[in-house]
Design a protein around this motif. Structure first.
Motif, mmCIF file in Angstrom:
data_model
loop_
_atom_site.group_PDB
_atom_site.id
_atom_site.type_symbol
_atom_site.label_atom_id
_atom_site.label_comp_id
_atom_site.label_asym_id
_atom_site.label_seq_id
_atom_site.Cartn_x
_atom_site.Cartn_y
_atom_site.Cartn_z
ATOM 1 N N ALA A 118 28.571 6.900 -44.283
ATOM 2 C CA ALA A 118 29.886 6.705 -44.911
ATOM 3 C C ALA A 118 29.954 7.367 -46.282
ATOM 4 C CB ALA A 118 30.171 5.217 -45.065
ATOM 5 N N TYR A 119 31.169 7.755 -46.676
ATOM 6 C CA TYR A 119 31.426 8.160 -48.058
ATOM 7 C C TYR A 119 31.589 6.862 -48.828
ATOM 8 C CZ TYR A 119 33.357 10.396 -52.179
ATOM 9 O OH TYR A 119 33.552 10.829 -53.463
ATOM 10 N N LEU A 120 30.595 6.534 -49.654
ATOM 11 C CA LEU A 120 30.576 5.280 -50.390
ATOM 12 C C LEU A 120 30.858 5.563 -51.859
ATOM 13 C CD1 LEU A 120 30.015 2.197 -50.171
ATOM 14 C CD2 LEU A 120 27.625 2.726 -50.696
ATOM 15 N N LEU A 121 31.963 5.030 -52.351
ATOM 16 C CA LEU A 121 32.394 5.231 -53.737
ATOM 17 C C LEU A 121 32.085 3.985 -54.548
ATOM 18 C CD1 LEU A 121 33.930 6.854 -55.912
ATOM 19 C CD2 LEU A 121 36.040 5.824 -55.024
ATOM 20 N N ASP A 122 31.207 4.125 -55.522
ATOM 21 C CA ASP A 122 30.804 3.022 -56.396
ATOM 22 C C ASP A 122 31.629 3.111 -57.680
ATOM 23 O OD1 ASP A 122 29.386 1.347 -58.264
ATOM 24 O OD2 ASP A 122 27.577 1.558 -57.044
ATOM 25 N N VAL A 123 32.445 2.094 -57.956
ATOM 26 C CA VAL A 123 33.350 2.135 -59.112
ATOM 27 C C VAL A 123 32.855 1.270 -60.275
ATOM 28 C CG1 VAL A 123 35.378 2.748 -57.734
ATOM 29 C CG2 VAL A 123 34.862 0.323 -58.153
ATOM 30 N N ARG A 124 31.573 0.913 -60.274
ATOM 31 C CA ARG A 124 31.028 0.095 -61.363
ATOM 32 C C ARG A 124 30.797 0.930 -62.626
ATOM 33 N NH1 ARG A 124 25.771 -2.156 -59.273
ATOM 34 N NH2 ARG A 124 25.680 -0.057 -58.409
ATOM 35 N N GLU A 125 30.471 0.241 -63.696
ATOM 36 C CA GLU A 125 30.205 0.892 -64.974
ATOM 37 C C GLU A 125 28.834 1.580 -64.948
ATOM 38 O OE1 GLU A 125 32.410 1.209 -67.586
ATOM 39 O OE2 GLU A 125 33.731 0.450 -66.008
ATOM 40 N N PRO A 126 28.618 2.571 -65.837
ATOM 41 C CA PRO A 126 27.365 3.333 -65.815
ATOM 42 C C PRO A 126 26.099 2.481 -65.867
ATOM 43 C CG PRO A 126 28.952 4.455 -67.193
ATOM 44 C CD PRO A 126 29.569 3.124 -66.802
ATOM 45 N N GLU A 127 26.075 1.425 -66.687
ATOM 46 C CA GLU A 127 24.858 0.608 -66.774
ATOM 47 C C GLU A 127 24.603 -0.145 -65.470
ATOM 48 O OE1 GLU A 127 28.276 -1.642 -68.689
ATOM 49 O OE2 GLU A 127 27.491 0.394 -68.848
ATOM 50 N N GLU A 128 25.649 -0.518 -64.753
ATOM 51 C CA GLU A 128 25.473 -1.182 -63.457
ATOM 52 C C GLU A 128 24.918 -0.193 -62.430
ATOM 53 O OE1 GLU A 128 28.933 -4.344 -62.816
ATOM 54 O OE2 GLU A 128 29.715 -2.418 -63.528
ATOM 55 N N TRP A 129 25.452 1.025 -62.432
ATOM 56 C CA TRP A 129 24.995 2.089 -61.538
ATOM 57 C C TRP A 129 23.519 2.394 -61.778
ATOM 58 C CZ3 TRP A 129 26.273 5.216 -57.493
ATOM 59 C CH2 TRP A 129 25.617 6.441 -57.377
ATOM 60 N N THR A 130 23.143 2.535 -63.052
ATOM 61 C CA THR A 130 21.765 2.871 -63.414
ATOM 62 C C THR A 130 20.790 1.817 -62.915
ATOM 63 O OG1 THR A 130 22.513 4.108 -65.338
ATOM 64 C CG2 THR A 130 20.233 3.380 -65.367
ATOM 65 N N ALA A 131 21.200 0.537 -62.975
ATOM 66 C CA ALA A 131 20.324 -0.567 -62.562
ATOM 67 C C ALA A 131 19.994 -0.509 -61.075
ATOM 68 C CB ALA A 131 20.974 -1.902 -62.905
ATOM 69 N N GLY A 132 20.969 -0.156 -60.253
ATOM 70 C CA GLY A 132 20.722 -0.078 -58.823
ATOM 71 C C GLY A 132 21.977 0.238 -58.058
ATOM 72 N N HIS A 133 21.850 1.166 -57.113
ATOM 73 C CA HIS A 133 22.997 1.568 -56.296
ATOM 74 C C HIS A 133 22.528 2.004 -54.927
ATOM 75 C CE1 HIS A 133 22.036 5.848 -57.050
ATOM 76 N NE2 HIS A 133 21.748 5.445 -58.265
ATOM 77 N N ALA A 134 23.478 2.149 -54.023
ATOM 78 C CA ALA A 134 23.163 2.596 -52.667
ATOM 79 C C ALA A 134 22.789 4.080 -52.698
ATOM 80 C CB ALA A 134 24.357 2.381 -51.759
#
Length: 107
Positions: A15-31
């Protein structure tokens, strides 16, 4: 707000997965393979989001991604909110990666 939603277990692996969280949330962990565009930047960066595939939108628990999903659908895109967000993603044991060499977690 009535937006299409799917549980994390139903998100296709490709899937095209779009993560709309803030940069610090993304850095901590993402798909792995997710695309990061924070919600506040989405209107200015919407051209980066493909118009020809379903867009699965995720945040921490589902609120911001529901807003983004509603807005993208209003523009004519096919967007689906990922219910429960990254909290549900992590609870389901789905793969996660982090930036900076530390173990991934949901911030």
């Amino acid at each position: 707000m009535n937006v299409p939603e799917t549980p994390v277990q139903s998100v296709p692996d490709d899937a095209y997965l779009l993560d709309v969280r803030e940069p610090e949330e993304w850095t901590a962990g993402h798909a792995p393979g997710a695309v990061h565009i924070p919600l506040g930047q989405l209107p200015a960066r919407v051209a980066e989001v493909p118009a020809d595939v379903p867009i699965y939108v995720i945040c921490r628990v589902g609120g911001r991604s529901a807003q983004a999903t509603a807005w993208l659908n209003h523009l004519g895109r096919e967007a689906i909110n990922v219910g429960g967000g990254m909290m549900s993603w992590a609870s389901a044991g789905k793969a996660m990666v982090a930036e900076g060499g530390h173990p991934p977690y949901v911030a």
